[in-house]
Design an enzyme around this catalytic site. Structure first.
Site, PDB file in Angstrom:
ATOM      1  N   HIS A 292     -10.864  -1.592  -9.274  1.00 36.72           N
ATOM      2  CA  HIS A 292     -11.632  -0.427  -8.766  1.00 36.72           C
ATOM      3  C   HIS A 292     -12.892  -0.950  -8.074  1.00 36.72           C
ATOM      4  O   HIS A 292     -12.798  -1.661  -7.089  1.00 36.72           O
ATOM      5  CB  HIS A 292     -11.909   0.520  -9.954  1.00 36.72           C
ATOM      6  CG  HIS A 292     -12.465   1.855  -9.617  1.00 36.72           C
ATOM      7  ND1 HIS A 292     -12.492   2.386  -8.359  1.00 36.72           N
ATOM      8  CD2 HIS A 292     -13.037   2.795 -10.425  1.00 36.72           C
ATOM      9  CE1 HIS A 292     -13.061   3.592  -8.391  1.00 36.72           C
ATOM     10  NE2 HIS A 292     -13.394   3.875  -9.640  1.00 36.72           N
ATOM     11  N   HIS A 331      -4.173   1.082  -1.888  1.00 35.45           N
ATOM     12  CA  HIS A 331      -4.919   2.220  -2.423  1.00 35.45           C
ATOM     13  C   HIS A 331      -3.940   3.226  -2.998  1.00 35.45           C
ATOM     14  O   HIS A 331      -2.847   3.404  -2.462  1.00 35.45           O
ATOM     15  CB  HIS A 331      -5.726   2.888  -1.298  1.00 35.45           C
ATOM     16  CG  HIS A 331      -6.847   3.730  -1.804  1.00 35.45           C
ATOM     17  ND1 HIS A 331      -6.663   5.015  -2.230  1.00 35.45           N
ATOM     18  CD2 HIS A 331      -8.162   3.455  -1.997  1.00 35.45           C
ATOM     19  CE1 HIS A 331      -7.824   5.516  -2.631  1.00 35.45           C
ATOM     20  NE2 HIS A 331      -8.752   4.583  -2.502  1.00 35.45           N
ATOM     21  N   ASP A 387     -13.223  -1.828  -0.047  1.00 32.48           N
ATOM     22  CA  ASP A 387     -13.774  -3.043  -0.662  1.00 32.48           C
ATOM     23  C   ASP A 387     -13.502  -4.313   0.125  1.00 32.48           C
ATOM     24  O   ASP A 387     -13.961  -5.389  -0.257  1.00 32.48           O
ATOM     25  CB  ASP A 387     -13.199  -3.197  -2.068  1.00 32.48           C
ATOM     26  CG  ASP A 387     -13.740  -2.125  -2.999  1.00 32.48           C
ATOM     27  OD1 ASP A 387     -12.947  -1.395  -3.611  1.00 32.48           O
ATOM     28  OD2 ASP A 387     -14.981  -1.998  -3.062  1.00 32.48           O
TER      29      ASP A 387
HETATM   30  C1  SDX Z   1     -11.229   1.549  -4.961  1.00 29.34           C
HETATM   31  O1  SDX Z   1      -9.015   5.777  -6.248  1.00 29.34           O
HETATM   32  C2  SDX Z   1      -9.961   5.607  -5.420  1.00 29.34           C
HETATM   33  O2  SDX Z   1     -10.295   6.455  -4.654  1.00 29.34           O
HETATM   34  C3  SDX Z   1     -10.653   4.256  -5.524  1.00 29.34           C
HETATM   35  C4  SDX Z   1     -11.708   3.961  -4.465  1.00 29.34           C
HETATM   36  C5  SDX Z   1     -12.886   4.891  -4.589  1.00 29.34           C
HETATM   37  O3  SDX Z   1     -13.571   5.098  -3.577  1.00 29.34           O
HETATM   38  O4  SDX Z   1     -13.189   5.312  -5.728  1.00 29.34           O
HETATM   39  O5  SDX Z   1     -11.156   4.114  -3.175  1.00 29.34           O
HETATM   40  C6  SDX Z   1     -12.266   2.556  -4.599  1.00 29.34           C
HETATM   41  O6  SDX Z   1     -11.031   1.308  -6.105  1.00 29.34           O
HETATM   42  C7  SDX Z   1     -10.408   0.943  -3.846  1.00 29.34           C
HETATM   43  C8  SDX Z   1      -9.279   0.005  -4.386  1.00 29.34           C
HETATM   44  C9  SDX Z   1      -9.947  -1.349  -4.703  1.00 29.34           C
HETATM   45  N1  SDX Z   1      -8.987  -2.220  -5.395  1.00 29.34           N
HETATM   46  C10 SDX Z   1      -8.450  -3.304  -4.793  1.00 29.34           C
HETATM   47  O7  SDX Z   1      -8.638  -3.598  -3.612  1.00 29.34           O
HETATM   48  C11 SDX Z   1      -7.601  -4.164  -5.713  1.00 29.34           C
HETATM   49  C12 SDX Z   1      -6.279  -4.539  -5.014  1.00 29.34           C
HETATM   50  N2  SDX Z   1      -5.466  -3.294  -4.850  1.00 29.34           N
HETATM   51  C13 SDX Z   1      -4.668  -2.921  -5.929  1.00 29.34           C
HETATM   52  O8  SDX Z   1      -4.558  -3.589  -7.069  1.00 29.34           O
HETATM   53  C14 SDX Z   1      -3.881  -1.623  -5.753  1.00 29.34           C
HETATM   54  O9  SDX Z   1      -3.553  -1.470  -4.438  1.00 29.34           O
HETATM   55  C15 SDX Z   1      -4.590  -0.400  -6.272  1.00 29.34           C
HETATM   56  C16 SDX Z   1      -5.041  -0.583  -7.690  1.00 29.34           C
HETATM   57  C17 SDX Z   1      -5.780  -0.091  -5.429  1.00 29.34           C
HETATM   58  C18 SDX Z   1      -3.631   0.774  -6.186  1.00 29.34           C
HETATM   59  O10 SDX Z   1      -2.636   0.511  -7.074  1.00 29.34           O
HETATM   60  P1  SDX Z   1      -1.399   1.524  -7.260  1.00 29.34           P
HETATM   61  O11 SDX Z   1      -1.581   2.770  -6.499  1.00 29.34           O
HETATM   62  O12 SDX Z   1      -1.134   1.649  -8.721  1.00 29.34           O
HETATM   63  O13 SDX Z   1      -0.253   0.781  -6.529  1.00 29.34           O
HETATM   64  P2  SDX Z   1       0.686  -0.232  -7.246  1.00 29.34           P
HETATM   65  O14 SDX Z   1      -0.154  -1.214  -8.030  1.00 29.34           O
HETATM   66  O15 SDX Z   1       1.741   0.536  -7.950  1.00 29.34           O
HETATM   67  O16 SDX Z   1       1.281  -1.021  -5.982  1.00 29.34           O
HETATM   68  C19 SDX Z   1       2.406  -0.547  -5.305  1.00 29.34           C
HETATM   69  C20 SDX Z   1       3.066  -1.806  -4.794  1.00 29.34           C
HETATM   70  C21 SDX Z   1       3.381  -2.798  -5.903  1.00 29.34           C
HETATM   71  O17 SDX Z   1       4.442  -3.583  -5.378  1.00 29.34           O
HETATM   72  P3  SDX Z   1       5.884  -3.540  -6.164  1.00 29.34           P
HETATM   73  O18 SDX Z   1       5.574  -3.935  -7.603  1.00 29.34           O
HETATM   74  O19 SDX Z   1       6.303  -2.074  -6.065  1.00 29.34           O
HETATM   75  O20 SDX Z   1       6.732  -4.491  -5.423  1.00 29.34           O
HETATM   76  O21 SDX Z   1       2.184  -2.530  -3.921  1.00 29.34           O
HETATM   77  C22 SDX Z   1       1.844  -3.798  -4.516  1.00 29.34           C
HETATM   78  C23 SDX Z   1       2.203  -3.698  -6.001  1.00 29.34           C
HETATM   79  O22 SDX Z   1       2.489  -4.979  -6.505  1.00 29.34           O
HETATM   80  N3  SDX Z   1       0.400  -3.937  -4.342  1.00 29.34           N
HETATM   81  C24 SDX Z   1      -0.179  -5.070  -3.972  1.00 29.34           C
HETATM   82  C25 SDX Z   1      -1.532  -4.740  -3.840  1.00 29.34           C
HETATM   83  N4  SDX Z   1      -1.719  -3.437  -4.122  1.00 29.34           N
HETATM   84  C26 SDX Z   1      -0.509  -2.950  -4.444  1.00 29.34           C
HETATM   85  N5  SDX Z   1       0.314  -6.291  -3.751  1.00 29.34           N
HETATM   86  C27 SDX Z   1      -0.591  -7.234  -3.387  1.00 29.34           C
HETATM   87  N6  SDX Z   1      -1.911  -6.995  -3.224  1.00 29.34           N
HETATM   88  C28 SDX Z   1      -2.402  -5.767  -3.431  1.00 29.34           C
HETATM   89  N7  SDX Z   1      -3.700  -5.524  -3.254  1.00 29.34           N
END
Ligand code: SDX
Length: 459
Positions: A292, A331, A387
């Site tokens: 996050h 996201h 981010d």
């Molecule tokens: C913020 O919610 C908000 O509004 C948050 C925010 C706010 O203003 O409050 O916008 C701020 O928190 C932005 C997000 C910051 N986090 C990151 O940048 C960390 C990296 N991103 C993630 O870990 C991920 O994308 C999330 C946590 C942001 C979202 O996760 P989800 O919606 O649960 O998606 P998921 O983990 O189920 O991913 C779906 C697929 C998966 O692949 P498969 O297992 O289906 O093959 O996408 C892949 C994940 O492995 N994936 C990634 C990835 N994000 C998702 N793979 C590599 N790198 C990534 N960053």
């Protein structure tokens, strides 16, 4: 709708539900057949949602509790009705009280956006002047807060210090738990907005081993924060207006984002009717997480680890192999480019003009290019989020990476407050208490310790 179902017919229940919800007409319903009993149900559809409580009437018998919805991580559950922030993840749209984030970053200030989020309308000049004045004169914290902060280790993570010191504020304002008193609520809101930058700057100065700098009421919100962070022996800190504006835009970009994890934490903790300092402290704690608000810190560390654009292909292979995560990408809601990332990228030049550019920018832009050319990422709709680039600005401002989530928290304080206030005033809301699917043992007999066999149950 009450949870006790009278023995109305299903049709009467559905009609009652529809009128009780002020929701849709008979056509706005879902016809559900329970194949376990052959019974059919008409469930009202309101605002594109089913009320989860409408499922409870679907039973296999009188002693059946009724159906629940199971939704780990709330992937598809609306927890509230809110008028504060609208996000269209597919189209990459972000609006606060109907105003686009692009317009607000172009024309507004963080304190004006905070007013908009909390009060629901843009202020008149008099309202804004009073708002800014009230916040300016409340930027000091009690001297005991300084002593409290001195108790942290010299190298304590500033986000950990912020979680603790925001919660500690509740002990200085014991009447803050009178959350139904509008006057008392109003002054706590002012204090939280005013003191968050002071607490953040104090945490930074503690971390740097430097003396705390008190607020300067002659400076505007972002400039005052820069002064508390960087003032040394000069009599008067003079912030560079280009840095001040870039910081103000960053605070706007982080102000609110509907029901993200930290806002949900604030709403859930706030639903117990605790004071707003304790509820916001829960939000700071949730934001601390690397998935996050901690992602901006992890994204910059990731760029440093990549070290050179020539290492990007190997790094991306590591991501695909699951050895790495592309921090600052992806996201839960945005399945398109996060509009905030686009705006931050525009402001990078203004900061680099003053502070000099960062070698990491070339890595970040090349990394984005290669990721968006790769179907592994585009298929998963992984685009840069807020981010990905913000850390480059914070680094250029001279901040240690551990301070990056703290910067996010300063901006998000206005959103947390607005969402908390909306929850407190929402007649539909009550203490948040989800249900569960129980998967454990039942009705076991107690075993005297002498008769027990060791089990390999993980702690
Ligand atoms: C913020 O919610 C908000 O509004 C948050 C925010 C706010 O203003 O409050 O916008 C701020 O928190 C932005 C997000 C910051 N986090 C990151 O940048 C960390 C990296 N991103 C993630 O870990 C991920 O994308 C999330 C946590 C942001 C979202 O996760 P989800 O919606 O649960 O998606 P998921 O983990 O189920 O991913 C779906 C697929 C998966 O692949 P498969 O297992 O289906 O093959 O996408 C892949 C994940 O492995 N994936 C990634 C990835 N994000 C998702 N793979 C590599 N790198 C990534 N960053």
């Amino acid at each position: 709708m009450s949870t006790e179902q009278t023995d109305m017919s299903t049709e009467q229940t559905a009609t009652a539900n529809a009128s009780a919800n002020g929701g849709g007409t008979a056509a706005e319903t879902l016809s559900v057949t329970d194949n376990r009993t052959g019974k059919t149900y008409e469930l009202p559809v309101t605002d594109g949602t089913l009320r989860a409580m409408d499922l409870r009437q679907i039973k296999t018998g009188e002693d059946d509790f009724g159906l629940m919805a199971y939704d780990p991580a709330y992937m598809n559950t609306a927890s509230c009705r809110s008028a504060i922030t609208y996000v269209d993840g597919e189209a990459g749209i972000l609006q606060h009280r109907g105003y686009s984030i692009e317009q607000l970053c172009e024309h507004s200030s963080y304190l004006e956006v905070a007013y908009l989020l909390i009060n629901g309308a843009l202020p008149t000049q008099d309202q804004l002047d009073k708002w800014v004045y009230e916040i300016t004169i409340h930027t000091f914290v009690h001297e005991n807060v300084k002593d409290f902060m001195q108790g942290f280790r010299y190298d304590a993570n500033p986000m950990g210090m912020l979680v603790a010191s925001v919660g500690a504020l509740s002990t200085f304002y014991p009447d803050a738990n009178k959350i139904n008193d509008e006057q008392i609520r109003a002054i706590q809101i002012i204090r939280l907005l005013a003191k968050m930058p002071t607490l953040a700057a104090f945490a930074f100065r503690h971390n740097m081993g430097q003396p705390y700098v008190y607020p300067d009421n002659d400076l505007a919100y972002p400039g005052n924060f820069l002064g508390m962070m960087y003032k040394m022996t000069e009599l008067k800190y003079k912030p560079d207006p280009r840095l001040e504006r870039a910081l103000d835009v960053l605070f706007i970009l982080h102000a609110d984002h509907e029901q993200n994890a930290s806002t949900s934490a604030v709403r859930s903790v706030g639903s117990t009717r605790v004071d707003p300092y304790s509820a916001v402290a829960a939000g700071v704690a949730a934001l601390y997480g690397p998935l996050h608000g901690g992602a901006n810190e992890q994204a910059l560390r990731m760029l440093r680890r990549i070290e050179s654009p020539r290492n990007i292909p190997d790094f991306l292979e590591g991501v695909k192999a699951g050895r790495e995560r592309l921090m600052g990408f992806g996201h839960r809601v945005y399945k398109n480019y996060d509009p905030r990332a686009r705006i931050i990228k525009k402001h990078l030049d203004a900061v680099f003009e003053v502070r000099g550019t960062s070698p990491l920018l070339d890595i970040a832009t090349e990394l984005e290019k290669q990721a968006l050319d790769d179907e592994y990422f585009t298929q998963r709709k992984l685009f840069p989020n807020v981010d990905f680039y913000s850390g480059l600005i914070y680094e250029a401002l001279g901040l240690p990476v551990a301070m990056f989530p703290v910067m996010f928290a300063i901006g998000r304080t206005s959103g947390w407050i607005a969402q908390w206030l909306e929850m407190v005033q929402d007649p539909e809301q009550k203490i948040a208490r989800p249900r569960q699917i129980y998967t454990g043992e039942r009705d076991r007999e107690y075993v005297p310790i002498a008769d027990r066999q060791s089990t390999s149950v993980a702690p």
